[in-house]
Scaffold this motif. Structure first.
Motif, short mmCIF file in Angstrom:
data_model
loop_
_atom_site.label_atom_id
_atom_site.label_comp_id
_atom_site.label_asym_id
_atom_site.label_seq_id
_atom_site.Cartn_x
_atom_site.Cartn_y
_atom_site.Cartn_z
N ALA A 93 -20.87 -8.49 -3.20
CA ALA A 93 -20.23 -9.04 -1.83
C ALA A 93 -20.04 -10.70 -2.25
N ASP A 94 -21.00 -11.07 -2.94
CA ASP A 94 -20.88 -12.62 -3.44
C ASP A 94 -19.53 -12.75 -4.22
N ILE A 95 -19.29 -11.86 -5.35
CA ILE A 95 -18.23 -11.77 -6.23
C ILE A 95 -16.93 -11.55 -5.49
N LEU A 96 -17.01 -10.61 -4.46
CA LEU A 96 -15.69 -10.35 -3.80
C LEU A 96 -15.30 -11.43 -2.66
N ASN A 97 -16.50 -12.32 -2.34
CA ASN A 97 -16.06 -13.37 -1.53
C ASN A 97 -15.27 -14.51 -2.18
N MET A 98 -15.26 -14.59 -3.36
CA MET A 98 -14.56 -15.34 -4.22
C MET A 98 -12.96 -14.95 -4.46
N GLY A 99 -12.79 -13.75 -4.06
CA GLY A 99 -11.46 -13.31 -4.28
C GLY A 99 -10.78 -13.28 -2.82
N SER A 100 -9.50 -12.68 -2.59
CA SER A 100 -8.49 -12.93 -1.70
C SER A 100 -8.60 -12.13 -0.79
N SER A 101 -9.28 -10.69 -0.95
CA SER A 101 -9.34 -9.63 0.09
C SER A 101 -9.56 -9.97 1.66
N PRO A 102 -9.05 -9.75 2.60
CA PRO A 102 -9.11 -10.31 4.07
C PRO A 102 -10.46 -9.45 4.58
N TYR A 103 -10.36 -8.28 3.82
CA TYR A 103 -11.61 -7.12 4.58
C TYR A 103 -12.38 -6.60 3.34
N PHE A 104 -13.81 -6.61 3.49
CA PHE A 104 -14.48 -5.52 2.57
C PHE A 104 -15.59 -5.36 2.97
N ASP A 111 -25.44 -5.60 7.38
CA ASP A 111 -24.93 -6.86 8.17
C ASP A 111 -23.82 -7.54 7.59
N GLY A 112 -23.42 -8.65 8.04
CA GLY A 112 -22.26 -8.98 7.70
C GLY A 112 -22.57 -9.87 5.98
N LEU A 113 -23.52 -9.82 5.81
CA LEU A 113 -23.80 -10.52 4.27
C LEU A 113 -23.08 -9.65 3.53
N ALA A 114 -22.85 -8.46 3.54
CA ALA A 114 -22.45 -7.22 2.72
C ALA A 114 -20.78 -7.22 2.85
N GLY A 115 -20.19 -8.27 3.58
CA GLY A 115 -18.55 -7.90 3.83
C GLY A 115 -18.08 -9.31 4.15
N ARG A 116 -16.69 -8.99 4.24
CA ARG A 116 -15.78 -10.12 4.86
C ARG A 116 -15.10 -9.58 6.04
N ASN A 117 -15.31 -10.00 7.05
CA ASN A 117 -14.54 -9.48 8.41
C ASN A 117 -14.90 -7.87 8.88
N LEU A 118 -15.80 -7.42 8.12
CA LEU A 118 -16.28 -6.07 8.23
C LEU A 118 -17.88 -6.17 8.60
N VAL A 279 -10.10 -3.78 1.07
CA VAL A 279 -8.49 -3.77 1.24
C VAL A 279 -7.87 -4.58 0.17
N VAL A 280 -6.79 -4.16 -0.40
CA VAL A 280 -6.18 -4.74 -1.46
C VAL A 280 -4.69 -4.60 -1.20
N ASP A 281 -3.95 -5.72 -2.06
CA ASP A 281 -2.35 -5.50 -2.07
C ASP A 281 -1.92 -4.77 -3.07
N SER A 282 -2.75 -4.12 -3.99
CA SER A 282 -2.03 -3.60 -5.02
C SER A 282 -3.38 -2.79 -5.52
N PHE A 283 -3.08 -1.48 -6.30
CA PHE A 283 -3.98 -0.76 -6.81
C PHE A 283 -4.34 -1.04 -8.46
N VAL A 284 -5.05 -0.25 -8.83
CA VAL A 284 -5.36 -0.46 -10.28
C VAL A 284 -5.47 1.17 -10.67
#
Length: 477
Positions: A93-104, A111-118, A279-284
Motif C-alpha cells: 500500500a505504501d508503494i501504491l500510494n505513490m501512484g495515481s490510482s484513485p482506488y486500491f 482498515d484504511g491503511l491498506a487502501g486509498r479511498n477503499l 483501479v487502473v487506466d490501462s492494463f498490463v
C-alpha cells in the motif's frame, strides 16, 4: 465623638464573632460543600452498570475497543498497537500510494491503511468471513487476505465481500479497469455448485434493489492456474448496467464496489486468497512478451522490467529491494496507455544513500566482456509532474563498475543522457565505445574488471524526490 468610638468597637466585635463562627464551622466539618454526587453516565467515573468510564452497559455509548474501526485508546493505528495487537506494516500500500490510482486495497490490514479511498465494511455486514494480513499461501514474505465463503451463508447463496460506499458517485470515465491478484487452492471442491470465479460488482447504495441496476464483470479462473498467484483483469470498457445498458465509463450513479467469490445462488463453501485490488487506466499484458521476443536474439544480457526477477532478462536480475537506493515497482501499467508492463522507479526524498540513489542489477559472476557489446539502449518516460526547478534533473546515467569494494565509484565508467521530452517514451542510447574508466582512462571495450550495471535517475548529490518509468535495457552493436 463618644458614639463614634462605640460604633468602632461594635463593628470589631461583629467581625470577631463572625470569624469565630467560621472557624468553628471549619473545625466541625472539613468540607462545608460536601454533598452526595448521584452516579450518572457523564460523571467521569466507571459506575452503575458501565463496562468502562461513562460507556457500556445502559449508557448507550460503546466503549473503545480493538475492533471499533477507530484509532483511540492509545492505539498506534486503527484497532492496532497500544493495548491492541501489533500493527501490520503495509509495504505494498505504501508503494501504491505513490501512484495515481484513485482506488486500491491491498488486503494487508483490515482498515484504511491498506487502501486509498477503499475500506471494507465491518465483518457483521459481510456475507463472507475474511482474514487480513495472513501468510502468503505460496510461501512468499508478503501478507495477503483470506476470503472464506461459508457453507449455508447468511445471504442465501449471494455471499460477497463489500467495500464501504463512497460519499458520492464514482467517476469511471478514465479509471474503469481493475486488476486483482487471486490464489485459488485446488483443495476447493468445484465438482458441485462452487465455481472458480471472481466477480466485480459496481453498484449504487440507494436501496436493497441495487442488483436491478448494477454492472457485473465475471472472471473464471482455469484449473491450470490453481495453487498459484495470478492477476485477473476486469475490463469495464464495454460493461453495461443491468437495467439501462449504460456503459461503465459513462456511469454517474454507482458509489460502491463489491467482490464475489465462487459464484452465486448456492450454499457451497470455498476458500480464496486475494491481494492488491487496483483501479487502473490501462492494463498490463500478461507474462513477459517483450522478454520472450528478445530471448532468441543472441544478446548476452538484457532486461525488460516486465517483472522483478530473471523472467524479464538475460543474465540480468535486479538487486534486492532492500539494497536499492530507489523504490522500484515492476510490471506496472504503461503511463502512456499501452499494455506494456514497465517499471516505476521512485527516487525518494532524503533517500538512504545521501543523494546517490540508483537502481542496481546483481553483480555478474565474472567480469563482463564489453569488446562486442558496448552500446546500450533504454526506454524512459519522465512525467512532467516532477519538479525540476531545484536539484532534481531529467537525466539518466548508465554506470559500469566492479564489485570489489565500496570504493567502486573511484574506478567506474559512467555515461549520462539528458531527457528533453516529458510525458512520452524516449529511447536513450549510451555509447560506451569511447567512454573511459574514471581512474585509468581505459575505454570500456577494453575493460576487464567491470562486473555490474547500475542506472541512476534524476542526478546525484541531492535529496530531491522524483518519479521515472523505464523499460527494455538492451545492449546493441
Amino acid at each position: 465623638m463618644k458614639n463614634s468610638i462605640q460604633l468602632k468597637y461594635i463593628i470589631k466585635y461583629v467581625f470577631l464573632v463572625v470569624g469565630l463562627l467560621l472557624i468553628s464551622a471549619s473545625c466541625e466539618e472539613d468540607d462545608p460543600f460536601n454533598f452526595e454526587i448521584l452516579p450518572s453516565h457523564s460523571d467521569g467515573i466507571q459506575n452503575l452498570d458501565e463496562t468502562g468510564v461513562d460507556c457500556g452497559g445502559s449508557s448507550g455509548v460503546a466503549c473503545p475497543s480493538c475492533s471499533d474501526g477507530i484509532q483511540n485508546q492509545g492505539e498506534e493505528g486503527i484497532d492496532c498497537g497500544g493495548p491492541c495487537t501489533e500493527c501490520i506494516s503495509t509495504p505494498r500500500a505504501d508503494i501504491l500510494n505513490m501512484g495515481s490510482s484513485p482506488y486500491f486495497y491491498t488486503f494487508e490490514t483490515n482498515d484504511g491503511l491498506a487502501g486509498r479511498n477503499l475500506e471494507p465494511l465491518d465483518p457483521a455486514s459481510q456475507g463472507v468471513t475474511f482474514n487480513f494480513g495472513v501468510a502468503d499461501p505460496a510461501g512468499g514474505d508478503e501478507v495477503v487476505g483470506q476470503i472464506l465463503r461459508p457453507e449455508n451463508g447468511p445471504f442465501g447463496g449471494f455471499e460477497d465481500f463489500k467495500f464501504q460506499p463512497q460519499s458520492a458517485p464514482i467517476n469511471f470515465s478514465e479509471y474503469h479497469r481493475f486488476t486483482l491478484d487471486v490464489y485459488i487452492p485446488s483443495s476447493n471442491d468445484f465438482s458441485g455448485t462452487l465455481e472458480p470465479t471472481v466477480e466485480l460488482i459496481l453498484h449504487d447504495n440507494v436501496d436493497g434493489n441495487f442488483w436491478q441496476r448494477w454492472t457485473v464483470i465475471p472472471i473464471t479462473i482455469d484449473p491450470s492456474d490453481f495453487d498459484q498467484w495470478i492477476t485477473i483483469r476486469f475490463d469495464g470498457e464495454n460493461a453495461a448496467a443491468a437495467d439501462t445498458g449504460v456503459l461503465l465509463p459513462s456511469s454517474t450513479t454507482y458509489d460502491n464496489m463489491t467482490l464475489r467469490f465462487g459464484g452465486s445462488a448456492h450454499t457451497a463453501p470455498g476458500e480464496f486468497f486475494v491481494r492488491d485490488f487496483v483501479v487502473v487506466d490501462s492494463f498490463v499484458a500478461p507474462g513477459t512478451p517483450r522478454a520472450d521476443a528478445l530471448a532468441g536474439s543472441g544478446l548476452p544480457y538484457f532486461y525488460t522490467f516486465e517483472t522483478g526477477d530473471a523472467s524479464s532478462g538475460m543474465n540480468l536480475i535486479p538487486n534486492e529491494t532492500s539494497v536499492q537506493g530507489v523504490q522500484p515497482t515492476y510490471g506496472v501499467a504503461d503511463p502512456a496507455g499501452s499494455e506494456n508492463g514497465v517499471a516505476r522507479i521512485y527516487r525518494p526524498e532524503n533517500g538512504p544513500f545521501g543523494g546517490f540513489e540508483d537502481f542496481k542489477f546483481q553483480p555478474q559472476a565474472e567480469p563482463i566482456d564489453f569488446s562486442v557489446y558496448n552500446k546500450f539502449r533504454v526506454d524512459v518516460y519522465i512525467p512532467s509532474s516532477n519538479d525540476f526547478s531545484g536539484s532534481l534533473t531529467p537525466t539518466v546515467e548508465l554506470i559500469l563498475h566492479d564489485n570489489v569494494d565500496g570504493n567502486f565509484w573511484q574506478r567506474w565508467t559512467f555515461i549520462e543522457q539528458t531527457v528533453t521530452e516529458f510525458d512520452t517514451w524516449v529511447t536513450l542510447e549510451f555509447d560506451g565505445s569511447n567512454a573511459a574508466a574514471i581512474d585509468t582512462g581505459i575505454l570500456l571495450p577494453a575493460s576487464t574488471t567491470y562486473d555490474n550495471f547500475t542506472l541512476r535517475f534524476g542526478g546525484s548529490g541531492h535529496p530531491d524526490a522524483g518519479e521515472f518509468f523505464v523499460k527494455d535495457f538492451v545492449p546493441f552493436m
